[in-house]
Design an enzyme around this catalytic site. Structure first.
Site, PDB file in Angstrom:
ATOM      1  N   GLU A 104     -47.039  60.203  -6.328  1.00  0.00           N
ATOM      2  CA  GLU A 104     -47.471  61.448  -6.951  1.00  0.00           C
ATOM      3  C   GLU A 104     -48.259  62.330  -5.984  1.00  0.00           C
ATOM      4  O   GLU A 104     -47.997  63.513  -5.876  1.00  0.00           O
ATOM      5  CB  GLU A 104     -48.352  61.076  -8.157  1.00  0.00           C
ATOM      6  CG  GLU A 104     -49.081  62.229  -8.800  1.00  0.00           C
ATOM      7  CD  GLU A 104     -48.289  62.809  -9.948  1.00  0.00           C
ATOM      8  OE1 GLU A 104     -47.257  62.211 -10.295  1.00  0.00           O
ATOM      9  OE2 GLU A 104     -48.712  63.853 -10.478  1.00  0.00           O
ATOM     10  N   ASP A 105     -49.208  61.729  -5.267  1.00  0.00           N
ATOM     11  CA  ASP A 105     -50.186  62.544  -4.530  1.00  0.00           C
ATOM     12  C   ASP A 105     -50.106  62.480  -3.008  1.00  0.00           C
ATOM     13  O   ASP A 105     -50.854  63.171  -2.340  1.00  0.00           O
ATOM     14  CB  ASP A 105     -51.615  62.106  -4.917  1.00  0.00           C
ATOM     15  CG  ASP A 105     -51.868  62.238  -6.406  1.00  0.00           C
ATOM     16  OD1 ASP A 105     -51.224  63.113  -7.018  1.00  0.00           O
ATOM     17  OD2 ASP A 105     -52.688  61.482  -6.947  1.00  0.00           O
ATOM     18  N   ASP A 286     -71.407  46.967 -42.344  1.00  0.00           N
ATOM     19  CA  ASP A 286     -70.816  46.118 -41.311  1.00  0.00           C
ATOM     20  C   ASP A 286     -70.964  46.706 -39.923  1.00  0.00           C
ATOM     21  O   ASP A 286     -70.035  47.215 -39.329  1.00  0.00           O
ATOM     22  CB  ASP A 286     -69.355  45.778 -41.615  1.00  0.00           C
ATOM     23  CG  ASP A 286     -68.560  46.991 -42.045  1.00  0.00           C
ATOM     24  OD1 ASP A 286     -69.164  48.060 -42.198  1.00  0.00           O
ATOM     25  OD2 ASP A 286     -67.341  46.859 -42.208  1.00  0.00           O
TER      26      ASP A 286
END
Ligand code: MN
Length: 753
Positions: A104-105, A286
């Site tokens: 991608e980069d 709870d």
């Protein structure tokens, strides 16, 4: 004692200011830690491969930094660490995690990765690259991409697991991002990633993702609950100890090998409870659950869990409707456990979760842990996953599923919790919560779904829209005369049923449209024009329809009246649309009773030009054409049309007279309006059918929603329909009232329409 929250949600990152030498050391330190946690999984040659991936990624990201200022490579290392430590993935996933941002980069290509590490790893990295493209795109694009992600998922679930690790690390380090970016990433996380983590059985990750998202999206509420939790911790610990003490003794006495502790609920889940129930923090009972983890051999797991259950409920009284047995019927994401809620000291309800070590690991590491235990157990778990992937594949392979629709289907159908229902023969079917008798019918077979007219649940008749509950035994009733209608889409939640209904409707529409085609052809020819593509396109445009199929369909069902064509000129064999376009207000050209044609109503405003004016219909009274109305100029929303009988009318007219505009309905155009009817009558088998037949069959009115509740032989139904005007609505009411068994039919003006 109370275990601390696992989420390091409060840890801020240290400011980053190391020199180059220190930085290198820091990177190596992280890398070594990764190798250490991977150690037991390393086979011969693996270490070299991991090292190669690390060096390749480090080199590629060399000049890059994260927003915090730290070297970029620390991110892929951290993601790999999460994969190993928190998800339980192995060597190949580690390599993929290290490389996940390279294609991608950086300059590294998929081919490079394939050459160095082979096709399996290249394919996963490719999947990861495609997922990250989801970010920074518009919704429909995002949905489309999401579809792609899931296609990859069906090939290799590791893509999703690594992506979740990536998202988790990004969420943990979100502090350094700009506010808008934080909000965008956080909302995407709750919307898509947390449910996905849940579906993959990664409870810890799901919880942490939700908490982190909330921290950015609702910072005040988050801080408030976190502070209150911290303040009440001592008190809670004391209570938990008191609760646990007698149980510990019993379990020890019975020679169990076990752990027992209190575990706080997540901030996000507490917040949900506060919002849903409208209670204060102090009233949420709870805030924690008690967990018992047993070390049992595989053959005794179930028995041991039930033994412990029985010992606990000897000590504390259980609430019978809160017993959840996921031992006999594990969730489809693999979760197994026994949950019960008991009355603890001081009359407080306490949830107790009983599971074995193996189950606990699956609960925490989900899918990956499943793979680990796969060999040892029967293959039912595997079957369940296969089924799930199969369902996804089925939806994805449907060509017509549009992106956004798909995302919705995905969310409701795959991410929802399940219910278990039984066929008359006792076979179990798993369906998402909210499924109806119709969903069930389609889950058996699409031919059964299409012919379904109702069902018997525990031998009692119910309509097709009846919502099923876990444990229901359902028998489907079919009729050969039955066929799917538009309103069915409002009755189903499963993607399979939706798709099958849509297919059937499209087919039906095509058939009806055929008739319209002949009507149009004859009409054009009688005008001396040709049945040509040009003329068809002109008409499609004139009526503002999406396609010629819609044109033909509307001609066939008479919602388009071809009488208007007589105003058209014919030049050669081409029709020419009259200009100026047909007037929107009072009829000039045509003094015949056509102005009464109820299909042609639109609102205009007196004293204004005939230009279209933007207006909205008031939600409080939902006016439809034919109603007495007035317009109200509201700040921000422009003109809002109310009925004069609207409960708010008096007040508006009285106090804001100067903002009231006279309005009336003019005739033209085809617009339909949503309104509601409340029907009360005697509960009998065919009643739903009769009602829907009148509405969508005889009158061809679209139903947008229908809910029926029946009680002791009576039923009460709410129907939301699209009508063109009051006249049409009145006709509908008259027709419905004339049905056997119907007692009252009233227009329904509530805001909920
Ligand atoms: Mn990343």
């Amino acid at each position: 004692m109370e275990q601390p929250q696992v989420s390091p949600v409060e840890t801020a990152l240290p400011p980053y200011n190391l020199n180059e030498e220190q930085e290198k050391k820091e990177i190596i330190r992280h890398y070594r830690a990764l190798l250490r946690s991977l150690k037991s999984k390393l086979k011969k040659g693996d270490k070299e491969l991991v090292r190669h991936a690390f060096e390749m990624a480090a080199e590629a990201h060399k000049t890059m930094r994260r927003k915090s200022g730290e070297p970029y490579i620390l991110h892929p290392i951290a993601v790999a660490m999460i994969c190993v430590e928190e998800i339980g993935l192995g060597v190949r996933s580690t390599i993929c995690a290290l490389l996940h941002d390279t294609v991608e980069d950086t300059d590294i290509s998929l081919e490079d990765i394939e050459r160095e590490f082979g096709t399996e790893i290249a394919r996963i990295v490719d999947g990861l690259t495609k997922i990250s493209n989801v970010i920074d795109t518009n919704t429909s694009q995002q949905a489309e991409n999401f579809k792609k992600i899931l296609l990859t998922l069906t090939d290799d679930p590791r893509v999703i697991l690594i992506k979740l690790a990536d998202r988790l690390h990004n969420m943990r380090t979100l502090d350094h991002m700009k506010r808008e970016k934080q909000l965008k990433i956080a909302s995407e996380t709750v919307w898509v990633y947390a449910p996905l983590a849940h579906r993959m059985g990664l409870y810890n990750i799901k919880t942490e993702l939700e908490d982190l998202s909330m921290k950015y999206m609702e910072p005040e509420a988050y801080k408030d609950i976190a502070r209150k939790l911290a303040e009440t911790r001592r008190e809670r610990t004391r209570y938990i100890n008191e609760f646990i003490r007698p149980l510990k003794e019993k379990l020890q006495h019975a020679n169990f090998n076990f752990e027992i502790y209190g575990r706080p609920k997540s901030i996000h889940s507490i917040w949900n409870k506060i919002r849903k129930k409208g209670v204060a923090f102090e009233e949420v009972y709870d805030l924690f659950a008690i967990r018992v983890i047993l070390d049992s051999p595989p053959e005794r797991e179930k028995e041991d869990c039930w033994k412990v259950y029985s010992m606990i409920t000897d000590e504390y009284m259980p609430s019978p409707e809160r017993l959840r047995d996921w031992l006999s019927n594990p969730k489809s994401n693999g979760y197994e456990a026994l949950h019960t809620t008991v009355m603890g000291p001081q009359g407080k309800w306490v949830e107790v979760q009983i599971r074995t070590k193996r189950m606990n690991e699956i609960a925490e590491k989900g899918l990956a842990a499943h793979f680990k235990y796969k060999e040892g157990s029967t293959n039912t778990d595997e079957d369940r996953f296969d089924k799930w992937f199969g369902q996804i594949r089925e939806v994805l392979s449907n060509q017509d599923t549009e992106g956004v629709d798909f995302l919705q289907d995905f969310k409701t159908s795959f991410l929802a919790e399940e219910i278990y229902v039984y066929t008359p023969k006792g076979e179990v079917k798993m369906l998402p919560t909210g499924s109806t008798a119709l969903d069930f019918a389609f889950s058996i077979h699409s031919a059964i779904g299409s012919k379904c007219i109702g069902a018997k649940v525990h031998h009692k008749l119910v309509p097709i829209s009846h919502k099923l509950r876990s444990g229901d035994q359902v028998e489907i009733i079919t009729s050969n005369k039955q066929k799917p209608s538009e309103d069915w889409l409002g009755f189903v939640v499963t993607a399979k049923a939706r798709n099958k209904i849509k297919d059937a409707l499209r087919e039906e529409k095509r058939k009806i449209a055929e008739d319209g085609k002949y009507i149009l052809q004859r009409k054009l020819e009688s005008m001396g024009a040709a049945y040509s593509q040009y003329n068809i396109d002109e008409l499609v445009q004139f009526y503002k329809l999406p396609s010629s199929l819609d044109l033909n369909y509307r001609i066939a069902n008479k919602s388009i009246d071809l009488k208007e064509l007589k105003d058209f000129q014919v030049l050669g064999d081409k029709i020419e649309i009259p200009r100026p376009k047909p007037v929107v207000h009072e009829q000039v050209a045509d003094p015949t009773p056509k102005s009464l044609n109820r299909k042609d109503s639109e609102l205009i405003i007196f004293g204004e030009s005939s230009d279209k004016i933007m207006y909205a219909l008031a939600k409080c009274c939902n006016p439809i054409p034919g109603d007495d109305v007035f317009g109200f100029v509201s700040t921000g929303k422009g003109l809002v049309i109310h009925r004069t009988s609207c409960p708010n009318a008096a007040q508006l007219l009285a106090n804001y007279g100067h903002r009231v505009v006279k309005t009336k309905w003019a005739k033209n155009k085809e617009i339909s309006f949503l309104t509601g009817l409340k029907i009360v009558g005697l509960d009998d088998v065919g009643v739903i059918n009769k009602i829907t037949n009148v509405i969508s069959g005889d009158l061809r009115i679209n139903i947008s929603g229908l809910t029926i509740e029946s009680r002791e032989g009576l039923f009460e139904g709410t129907i939301k329909v699209f009508v063109h005007d009051k006249e049409e609505l009145e006709e509908l009411v008259t027709r419905l009232k004339s049905l056997n068994g119907i007692q009252t039919v009233d227009r329904f003006d509530a805001e909920t329409v």
